[in-house]
Design a protein around this motif. Structure first.
Motif, PDB file in Angstrom:
ATOM      1  N   THR A 212       0.823  -1.206   0.000  1.00  0.00           N
ATOM      2  CA  THR A 212       0.000   0.000   0.000  1.00  0.00           C
ATOM      3  C   THR A 212       0.858   1.257   0.000  1.00  0.00           C
ATOM      4  N   ASN A 236      -8.307  -0.421  -6.631  1.00  0.00           N
ATOM      5  CA  ASN A 236      -7.917  -0.153  -5.243  1.00  0.00           C
ATOM      6  C   ASN A 236      -6.506   0.420  -5.177  1.00  0.00           C
ATOM      7  N   ALA A 239      -6.186   4.262  -6.651  1.00  0.00           N
ATOM      8  CA  ALA A 239      -6.482   5.338  -5.700  1.00  0.00           C
ATOM      9  C   ALA A 239      -5.252   5.670  -4.870  1.00  0.00           C
ATOM     10  N   LEU A 240      -4.576   4.653  -4.376  1.00  0.00           N
ATOM     11  CA  LEU A 240      -3.415   4.889  -3.512  1.00  0.00           C
ATOM     12  C   LEU A 240      -2.255   5.493  -4.298  1.00  0.00           C
ATOM     13  N   GLN A 243      -3.020   9.247  -5.306  1.00  0.00           N
ATOM     14  CA  GLN A 243      -2.968  10.157  -4.150  1.00  0.00           C
ATOM     15  C   GLN A 243      -1.549  10.321  -3.633  1.00  0.00           C
TER      16      GLN A 243
ATOM     17  N   GLN B 130     -14.308  -2.509  -0.804  1.00  0.00           N
ATOM     18  CA  GLN B 130     -13.384  -1.680  -0.038  1.00  0.00           C
ATOM     19  C   GLN B 130     -14.065  -0.389   0.387  1.00  0.00           C
ATOM     20  N   TYR B 223      -3.461   5.839   3.694  1.00  0.00           N
ATOM     21  CA  TYR B 223      -3.832   4.958   2.573  1.00  0.00           C
ATOM     22  C   TYR B 223      -5.328   4.704   2.661  1.00  0.00           C
ATOM     23  N   VAL B 225      -7.844   3.271   1.659  1.00  0.00           N
ATOM     24  CA  VAL B 225      -8.627   2.157   1.123  1.00  0.00           C
ATOM     25  C   VAL B 225      -8.602   1.026   2.143  1.00  0.00           C
TER      26      VAL B 225
END
Lengths: 389, 306
Positions: A212, A236, A239-240, A243, B130, B223, B225
């Motif tokens: 992550t 998923n 998004a990380l 950002q 999620q 993070y 999510v």
């Protein structure tokens, strides 16, 4: 003891004989179609889209009273198995669908990580399988029983590379991908091959599934002088990555691939993803005809615009339906029927799907157009450009 | 330049490992067992944080209790730490206390099973989708001569170090802390002298889980999510940090947590990122070969530090 054993053997022989005899000659009353989808795990939204689209298709079939094969109408039953978004579970799900549930054909798995190994199992057990979403060439390569409903990464890689070149005129690229997953790894390589013909690679960074924190790789990319990042990741991770890139001061474009095209991408990523581009199979905004009809129906039922997985699954279901109808007659011997369906699938040359028209090659891969989508300033997927082979 | 930027990246990543590693370390020093469910308690903490934050934001939006964002954040951290400590105590009561005299292997297996129950329980309760952690802190990015720092990173690192320091002071200076240290010294004899083992064990779990909850919320901010399996890999890595720090050492676990963050961030700076984990964990292995008891651990298991 021995006597007991013998009688058990005899008894089971009789049962098996009776069972075979009872259903043998009359033929099956129902056709079972297996669906192998990631209902839980890393990308549950993909599983949900698959399930909803497949169920919508089943509704249509049931409304028509079943699938017409020759002069007989067969009821259809869906067997939906969860592959937990894992390769080994996808193989297990396929084995169960084929050996226990005795399905005629399988739809799925969606992502290449599961579709490549599961396709091997389907081919080995001679059961036709269509992966709606898997773009990695290995899924169908040298596997006569495996088909797909979407374009391939060797096509998608150059599509993205050329789009960036034409649109922005950049020369230095950076790639960030998951080295432990078939789809991002394959596509990253295809993109690299295509890009190196028109520009230079400033950075080629990777991580492994479930990571992550990408700050180290993104810092390296930022300082490499790259003009944009290509990251073929699932929603998923998108998004990380986006950002964290912005938090490290990255303000240049980030470009993605069809794995971005989920209803979840914008929900998880928020404003950070507005204005970014990715290549995909279809664009929901501005659709017409059968595509619009599908989108409206799906939206009315489930409350959100279907992503490309839903649309591709719908097409895949209809391709299987067409093939089954083209068989002409089902014998009731599941092995023979599977072979017949496979042959019928291989014979489909032109198919009008809601994700575009397809021509199928010898390998069981369709030739179809890709779409470049821009995430609008309100977070919608806007059609930007169409790229055809 | 890249060095300084990565230093900041590593401090943030290390904060999570440090906070989670503390929970492993404390439980080990008191009960001589590793609570393998701890990574999943971290996950539960993040979800509780999500629930509390969403609730408070809703309350605030409705106008029932108008609160600024920083207050919501503080309340979220406090409430979630409080609530998650009960999850920890529950786990101890149900999973570990009945097995206290059972073979160590059984207790270790219990932890794994509780972990799976927490993961799948969450899956049943909230589904596989999620969740996106609400952004309580408006991200502000500061550019200090090419080094980018966000207000979130500063906050996460400062609060994590603050919490670890507070725990250290608690163990050093309070009567309860003294009881924990005594228990860490010998958990068979000390209860005979009137120190309530059950209470101390429950408190240790509560403290560890509260820190895990704080880590969960910070994780959600960094993070955003959340998924039910997020605690597995993070938990394992924090466990590595706990061992590396020396079993049962608060200072050791904190420092080793940050060290692990540094290794994970700096390895891809020098080597290709494809072999990141290979190199990173080879380094950890090498450290353990030369210091088998970790940095602050001692060969004598009866003389554990806290």
């Amino acid at each position: 003891m021995k006597k007991g054993f013998v009688s058990v053997v005899i008894f089971s022989c009789i049962t098996m004989f009776v069972a075979f005899y009872a259903c043998g000659p009359s033929g099956p009353e129902t056709i079972k179609i297996g669906v192998n989808a990631p209902l839980t795990g890393d990308i549950p939204k993909v599983g949900e889209g698959t399930k909803f689209a497949a169920e919508m298709w089943l509704e249509d079939i049931n409304a028509a009273g079943g699938i017409q094969v020759g002069d007989k109408k067969y009821k259809v039953e869906l067997v939906i198995e969860d592959n937990e978004s894992k390769a080994e579970s996808a193989v297990k799900a396929n084995t169960k669908l084929i050996t226990e549930d005795e399905v005629l054909a399988i739809i799925g798995p969606q992502s290449s990580k599961q579709a490549v190994p599961a396709g091997g199992k389907a081919n080995e057990l001679e059961t036709p399988m269509i992966s709606p979403w898997s773009t990695n060439p290995n899924t169908t390569k040298d596997r006569p029983f495996v088909f797909r409903g979407c374009f391939l990464d060797p096509f998608q890689g150059p599509v993205v590379a050329n789009f960036v070149k034409d649109e922005f005129g950049f020369t230095k690229a950076a790639v960030l991908y998951d080295v432990a997953s078939d789809y991002p790894k394959g596509l990253a390589e295809n993109f690299k091959d295509a890009w190196e013909k028109i520009g230079t690679m400033a950075a080629y960074e990777s991580f492994t599934t479930k990571d992550t924190d990408f700050s180290s790789q993104l810092t390296k990319i930022r300082d490499s002088g790259a003009e944009f990042i290509f990251t073929p990741q699932y929603y998923n991770e998108v998004a990380l990555i986006v950002q964290q890139a912005h938090q490290l001061g990255w303000d240049k474009p980030i470009v993605g691939s069809d794995s971005w095209g989920s209803a979840e991408t914008v929900k998880l990523c928020g404003k950070d993803c507005y204005g970014l581009f990715f290549s995909t199979h279809y664009a929901a905004a501005g659709a017409t005809g059968a595509t619009k009809e599908f989108i409206d129906r799906y939206k009315a039922k489930h409350g959100y615009v279907p992503d490309d997985v839903g649309a591709l699954t719908w097409d895949a279901m209809r391709i299987v339906q067409t093939a089954i109808q083209n068989v002409g007659e089902l014998s009731g011997d599941i092995k023979k029927d599977r072979k017949a369906v496979r042959d019928a699938l291989a014979k489909i040359k032109k198919f009008e799907g809601i994700t575009g028209n397809m021509d199928f090659t010898e390998e069981g891969d369709p030739v179809k157009c890709a779409v470049i989508v821009r995430i609008s300033d309100t977070g919608e997927f806007e059609f930007y450009k169409s790229v055809c082979p | 330049m890249q060095l300084l930027q990565n230093l900041i990246n590593a401090l943030q990543l290390g904060s999570f490992y440090a906070l989670i590693a503390l929970g492993y370390s404390m439980v080990y020093s008191i009960l001589m067992l590793f609570n393998f469910a701890h990574g999943d308690i971290f996950m539960v903490g993040a979800y509780i944080g999500f629930g509390v934050a969403t609730g408070l934001i809703a309350l605030s939006k409705m106008g029932a209790l108008a609160m600024p964002n920083w207050l919501i954040l503080m309340l979220t951290v406090i409430f979630s730490m409080f609530l998650t400590s009960f999850v920890g105590m529950f786990v101890e009561r149900v999973g570990y206390r009945p097995l206290r005299d059972a073979p160590r292997a059984s207790a270790a297996i219990t932890g794994l099973m509780i972990g799976i129950i927490l993961e799948t329980g969450n899956l049943i309760l909230l589904g596989a989708e999620q969740l996106s952690f609400p952004s309580l802190v408006q991200t502000a990015t500061y550019n200090l001569g090419g080094i980018y720092i966000t207000n979130q990173k500063i906050m996460i690192v400062a609060l994590s170090i603050g919490l670890a320091f507070a725990l250290h002071q608690f163990i050093r200076r309070t009567k309860w802390g003294m009881a924990m240290r005594a228990m860490a010294f010998d958990y068979v004899v000390v209860p005979l002298m009137g120190v309530p083992l059950n209470k101390i064990a429950a408190m240790t779990f509560a403290l560890g889980s509260a820190l895990a909850a704080a880590a969960g919320i910070f994780y959600g901010i960094a993070y955003p999510v959340l998924d039910p399996y997020m605690g597995v890999l993070f938990g394992w890595k924090a466990f590595v940090a706990a061992i590396l720090g020396g079993r049962g050492s608060v200072v050791g676990a904190t420092l080793a947590g940050f060290l692990l963050g540094f290794i994970e961030i700096f390895v891809p700076m020098i080597f290709p990122s494809t072999i990141r984990n290979f190199i990173a964990y080879s380094i950890v292995l090498l450290i353990l070969v030369f210091r088998p008891h970790g940095f602050f651990g001692e060969p004598y298991s009866a003389r554990l530090r806290l």
